[in-house]
Each structure stands twice: as structure tokens, then as C-alpha cells.
Design a protein around this motif. Structure first.
Motif, PDB file in Angstrom:
ATOM      1  N   UNK A 109       0.932  53.334 -60.262  1.00  0.00           N
ATOM      2  CA  UNK A 109       2.222  53.722 -59.695  1.00  0.00           C
ATOM      3  C   UNK A 109       2.896  54.791 -60.560  1.00  0.00           C
ATOM      4  N   UNK A 110       2.888  54.590 -61.886  1.00  0.00           N
ATOM      5  CA  UNK A 110       3.499  55.575 -62.781  1.00  0.00           C
ATOM      6  C   UNK A 110       2.681  56.861 -62.853  1.00  0.00           C
ATOM      7  N   UNK A 128      -4.830  42.903 -62.618  1.00  0.00           N
ATOM      8  CA  UNK A 128      -4.653  43.630 -61.360  1.00  0.00           C
ATOM      9  C   UNK A 128      -3.247  44.234 -61.279  1.00  0.00           C
ATOM     10  N   UNK A 129      -2.251  43.411 -61.664  1.00  0.00           N
ATOM     11  CA  UNK A 129      -0.873  43.888 -61.634  1.00  0.00           C
ATOM     12  C   UNK A 129      -0.680  45.025 -62.633  1.00  0.00           C
ATOM     13  N   UNK A 130      -1.282  44.877 -63.798  1.00  0.00           N
ATOM     14  CA  UNK A 130      -1.193  45.905 -64.834  1.00  0.00           C
ATOM     15  C   UNK A 130      -1.767  47.232 -64.317  1.00  0.00           C
ATOM     16  N   UNK A 131      -2.919  47.152 -63.647  1.00  0.00           N
ATOM     17  CA  UNK A 131      -3.547  48.352 -63.095  1.00  0.00           C
ATOM     18  C   UNK A 131      -2.689  49.001 -62.023  1.00  0.00           C
ATOM     19  N   UNK A 178       3.979  41.897 -66.756  1.00  0.00           N
ATOM     20  CA  UNK A 178       2.673  41.843 -66.069  1.00  0.00           C
ATOM     21  C   UNK A 178       1.887  40.607 -66.514  1.00  0.00           C
ATOM     22  N   UNK A 179       2.624  39.599 -66.949  1.00  0.00           N
ATOM     23  CA  UNK A 179       1.996  38.362 -67.405  1.00  0.00           C
ATOM     24  C   UNK A 179       2.618  37.165 -66.695  1.00  0.00           C
ATOM     25  N   UNK A 180       1.829  36.121 -66.597  1.00  0.00           N
ATOM     26  CA  UNK A 180       2.314  34.854 -66.046  1.00  0.00           C
ATOM     27  C   UNK A 180       1.839  33.733 -66.958  1.00  0.00           C
ATOM     28  N   UNK A 185      -3.385  50.269 -70.382  1.00  0.00           N
ATOM     29  CA  UNK A 185      -2.938  49.455 -71.519  1.00  0.00           C
ATOM     30  C   UNK A 185      -1.686  50.061 -72.141  1.00  0.00           C
ATOM     31  N   UNK A 186      -1.664  51.398 -72.307  1.00  0.00           N
ATOM     32  CA  UNK A 186      -0.513  52.066 -72.914  1.00  0.00           C
ATOM     33  C   UNK A 186       0.734  51.974 -72.052  1.00  0.00           C
TER      34      UNK A 186
END
Length: 519
Positions: free
Chosen positions: A399-400, A391-394, A382-384, A372-373
Motif C-alpha cells: 500500500x505504501x 500477510x498483513x505486513x506485506x 501488524x501483530x496479533x 520489514x523496514x
């Protein structure tokens, strides 16, 4: 190192093991602290230093850990902080536990009130203020005890915390990163005060990532790595080098504190501030920023140096969407075009990011996950159709996590449970994901260990290699000199000097400050 006589030992922590679920934070840690010494605990972020002190002070009560605490020859089973305080143990955390809108005197005796003899419930104010004045004199403060905490600086607040501990008849004072928010002058004054109290019989445990201060103040140094005691070093002659301490902390010699940068700044100015004026919101007649001019080129790290209260953070926050100050005037240019950054969203939309010095208060949601942070400053990515793609957010957070080598159980872990260095990496990830062109980094390595600092310096170098512009605010002069291409010096709200790194030194920076103060 010769074994100490048992009569010399004030504190022994024997075979301390502390687990959080499946994670072992401390594994059979042993610590012996002699009477009348300053004993330093050093180690990387997440090594277990603060956890060990939380066990000692009763924050983690007896029964939640294994092992024994022996204080002054007696086995102790502390269930609360009050229990440890009654034995004369006081802990001062990095995040100071003072109430801003209460007076110094009220803070000194909070929970330890001075009441009238005829009643246990009525405050004896004359006695309270008189004793407060005596305690302030002991720590070298001349403030009126009626002064509100919010109206004194961080350095003086640290001294109030020490006075508060003395009020409780402290025998063992634990200081967790006591100088993290202080400049070098205030830091040395605080260390000298601790040394004075040590000479008068008080014992202290100090946790710090400023290894030069550890070499200066500590009689004994214990190194903790990955939750285990590695070694204890005698430093009574104050001759243990920083490199020697680092080798114990990280398990290897660190040959270079600052990574070399392969790229050079462009000649093209990316970001410029002209004639910037900001008034203090509490006293509108006072200028927090007085006609400031500065610029940063593409691919350049520019340092902003100065003493505490010079106006560096006020400048940064006022530029970042008028987050600080009133009566703001002046001009901001990005790529030569004037922009108006009247709100934080305006600043973000124009490619500006501000990595705050207060990661816990302003930078992160401590009760929320790393995921979330990480995406908080750019949820649109990360929104549509205004619906968040979990899933994209995770995947972004993961990745970071890999890019920045963030140590955590998973990206679902709450940020508040991470060490300081790993919290700082999450804060950087948040703004890196927003993909700004200009980053203002306010004390980006405060309170984190030498290994994590090096990783953050590498990240900064990667950002400027992409052509981004970085303004680095730091109270650590070696950091400014080691990382920046060009340095502005600020004092009393004004830019008082500008110099390339080739001409900069600790002496030239401090002399610029002193010259401007004399005018």
C-alpha cells in the motif's frame, strides 16, 4: 556540440550495458570525458549514474558488464579498484570511506602506506606526517595530521578524501554527491577547490543533484535517464540553466519546484519545547543546545535553518528520546501537556517521529526487505497476540509502495538495492505507518533528484493537511523558503532568529547567523 579531437579525450566508455539479474541498469551507455574538464553526470535516482561509475572504477569488475572502457587511449579491463587506481582513477563515494578512530594521516595513506626504506613493513611516521601535512595544505586544511577523523566536520572529511586521492597521483577524480552533506558556504569552497585542480590539469567527473552547482562548476553535462544516455550539453560558458538540465533529466519541463499547499496552519500549538539544554557527550562543558525554545502548530511546516554544526540535528535527536547528548534539561509539551520523552519508545508512544538524515546508518535495515523496514516502527499494528501477521505486513508495504510511488521490483526487495530517493521513500513510509502527530524531518531530500524531491514535498503537504506538525531541518535554503510556513534560525546551539515565510529570504537567514556569530 563540436566533436572533440581524440587526443583531447581522456576517458571513453563505449556501449556499456550492466544487468542485475533480469533488471537492466545500464543500456548501451556512452560517455566521453575530455582532459582537464569537470564533466557532470546528472539524472534521476536510479538512472544509473553511480552504477556507471562503479563499472569505471572496477567495483563492478570486467566481465560483469558489456562494452569497453578506454582510458588515455588504452582499452582497460579493471578487475578491482586497485587496478583503476593504478591508472590514476580515484572515486570518492557519497558515504565517505574514512576510519573515524584513525588519524587524518593514517586515513590518507591507508592501503598506500609510507614505509621505511630499509623495510617494506615498518611505517616511516616522520615521512608520513610530513607528506600528510603537504597534502592537507594543498586542499586548504590547517588541521594537525594526527587529528582523528571523528573530530573534524563532514566538510573537512570531504577535503581529506580529495587529499587521499591526490596522494595516489589521481588523473581522473570521480566525486559522487560531494556536497550532499555540506552547507552552501562549504559547498562553494569545495567546488572552487575542484575548479582550481582542474585549472592545474586534473580531470573530474561529478555526480550531483544540486543543479545550481552543476551549472556553476561543470564544463560538460551528460544526462542519463532510465539507464541510457540522453544527451551531452556544452556548459563551458556556464550558462546552462537548471530548468534546461531538469528537462533533460525528467523528459519534461518542471514548472514549479515546490507544490502549492491548499491548507493553512491552525492557531493551535501541537508541539512545544521550552528552555532545552543539551551537553555534548564528548565534552560535557560544551553546550550542543543552549536554552532552545520553539513551537509548531497543527498543520504547520516549521523550518530549522543553520550552518553545519549549528546544533540542529543534536536538538532533534535529543528531543527524540534523548538519542543524543548528556545532562539534558528543559520541557516538552504536546497539546499543551508536558511529556517526558526519556527513551525512543517514549517518543514514539507520544506520537513523535524522527526521520534521520543518515538513512543508511540509522534509518533503515539495508539487508532487509522493504516490507520489514516499512512496519519496523509499529510492529504492534501488524501483530496479533505478539505474533507477526506476514500477510498483513506485506499488504501494508504494498500500500505504501503505491502511495509513495516507490520504484522497486517488489516489496520483497532489499532496501540496500534501491536508489537513494527510493530508500528515502521507504524511510518516510516507516514513520507514516507509525501514524505520528509530530514529524521531525532531518535533511529529508538529501542526495535525491529533483523529481523525487517534488514527490516528497507532496507527501509533507499531505501530512500537514491531516493536521500533523512537521519540523524540517534542511541545509538547502531554497527548500526551507519553498516549503516552510515559519522558520527558526539556529547558530552555535542557540535559536538566533524566528521569522514567517513572508519575511524570510536567503539574505535575512544568513544575516541572522552572521549577526549572532559576531556577538
Amino acid at each position: 556540440m563540436a566533436a572533440a579531437n581524440n587526443d583531447d579525450i581522456l576517458l571513453e566508455m563505449r556501449n556499456i550495458t550492466k544487468r542485475f539479474g533480469k533488471v537492466t541498469a545500464l543500456s548501451d551507455v556512452n560517455l566521453k570525458v575530455k582532459r582537464g574538464e569537470v564533466h557532470a553526470l546528472v539524472g534521476e535516482n536510479g538512472a544509473g549514474k553511480s552504477t556507471l561509475m562503479n563499472v569505471l572504477s572496477g567495483i563492478y569488475p570486467f566481465g560483469t558488464y558489456e562494452g569497453d572502457i578506454i582510458f588515455d587511449g588504452e582499452v582497460c579491463k579493471f578487475h578491482t579498484i586497485k587496478d583503476s587506481e593504478e591508472k590514476g582513477i580515484a572515486i570518492i563515494h557519497q558515504e565517505l570511506a574514512l576510519v573515524p578512530f584513525l588519524s587524518i594521516a593514517e586515513n590518507l595513506f591507508l592501503g598506500n602506506e609510507r614505509t621505511a626504506a630499509f623495510s617494506g613493513k615498518v611505517m616511516d611516521w616522520p615521512r608520513t606526517f610530513q607528506r600528510a601535512k603537504e597534502l592537507l595544505e594543498l586542499v586548504g586544511l590547517k588541521e594537525d595530521p594526527r587529528t582523528l577523523i571523528k573530530d573534524i566536520g563532514v566538510g573537512k572529511q570531504q577535503l581529506v578524501e580529495i587529499a587521499k586521492a591526490i596522494a595516489k597521483n589521481v588523473r581522473l577524480l570521480i566525486l559522487d554527491e560531494p556536497t550532499a552533506s555540506l552547507n552552501e558556504t562549504d559547498s562553494k569552497a569545495l567546488l572552487d577547490l575542484i575548479d582550481r585542480f582542474r585549472a592545474e590539469g586534473m580531470t573530474a567527473i561529478i555526480i550531483s543533484h544540486k543543479l545550481n552547482e552543476i551549472s556553476y562548476i561543470a564544463n560538460t553535462i551528460t544526462v542519463i535517464r532510465d539507464g541510457s544516455t540522453i544527451e551531452t550539453i556544452d556548459n563551458n560558458n556556464h550558462d546552462v540553466s537548471e530548468d534546461r538540465i531538469i528537462a533533460g533529466m525528467v523528459g519534461r519541463a518542471l514548472t514549479d519546484r515546490f507544490p502549492k499547499r491548499d491548507t493553512k496552519p491552525s492557531s493551535e500549538v501541537l508541539f512545544e519545547v521550552k528552555d532545552w539544554v543539551v551537553h555534548n557527550p564528548l565534552n560535557e562543558e560544551r553546550l550542543a543546545c543552549d536554552h532552545v525554545n520553539l513551537n509548531i502548530k497543527k498543520g504547520e511546516v516549521v523550518g530549522l535553518s543553520g550552518l553545519m554544526g549549528a546544533g540542529r540535528t543534536e536538538l532533534a535527536k535529543s528531543i527524540f528520546g534523548h538519542s543524543y547528548g548528556v545532562g539534558i534539561s528543559g520541557h516538552v509539551y504536546i497539546n499543551g501537556k508536558e511529556v517526558h520523552l526519556n527513551t525512543v519508545q517514549d517518543a514514539i508512544n507520544h506520537g513523535l517521529a524522527y526521520v534521520t538524515e543518515d538513512r543508511k546508518g540509522d534509518g533503515l535495515l539495508l539487508e532487509s526487505s522493504i516490507t520489514i523496514n516499512t512496519t519496523l516502527a509499529a510492529l504492534n499494528k501488524v501483530s496479533s497476540h505478539n505474533v507477526l501477521d506476514k500477510d498483513k505486513e506485506g499488504m501494508v508495504a504494498e500500500d505504501y509502495r503505491k502511495q509513495l510511488n516507490t520504484k522497486c521490483s517488489s516489496v520483497s526487495q532489499n532496501v540496500g538495492n534501491l536508489s537513494g530517493g527510493n530508500q528515502q521513500k521507504v524511510l518516510l513510509a516507516k514513520w507514516m505507518f507509525a501514524d505520528p502527530d509530530i514529524l521531525i524531518l532531518d535533511e529529508p531530500t538529501r542526495g535525491i533528484d529533483v523529481g523525487a524531491k517534488y514527490e516528497i514535498y507532496c507527501i509533507i503537504n499531505q501530512l500537514v493537511a491531516q493536521g500533523k506538525a512537521v519540523l524540517m531541518i534542511s541545509s538547502e535554503l531554497p527548500e526551507v523558503l519553498g516549503m516552510c510556513d515559519r522558520i527558526y534560525v539556529m547558530n552555535e546551539g542557540k535559536i538566533v532568529a524566528e521569522m514567517p515565510r513572508s519575511e524570510a529570504s536567503q539574505e535575512t537567514i544568513m544575516s541572522a547567523i552572521l549577526r549572532s556569530s559576531d556577538k
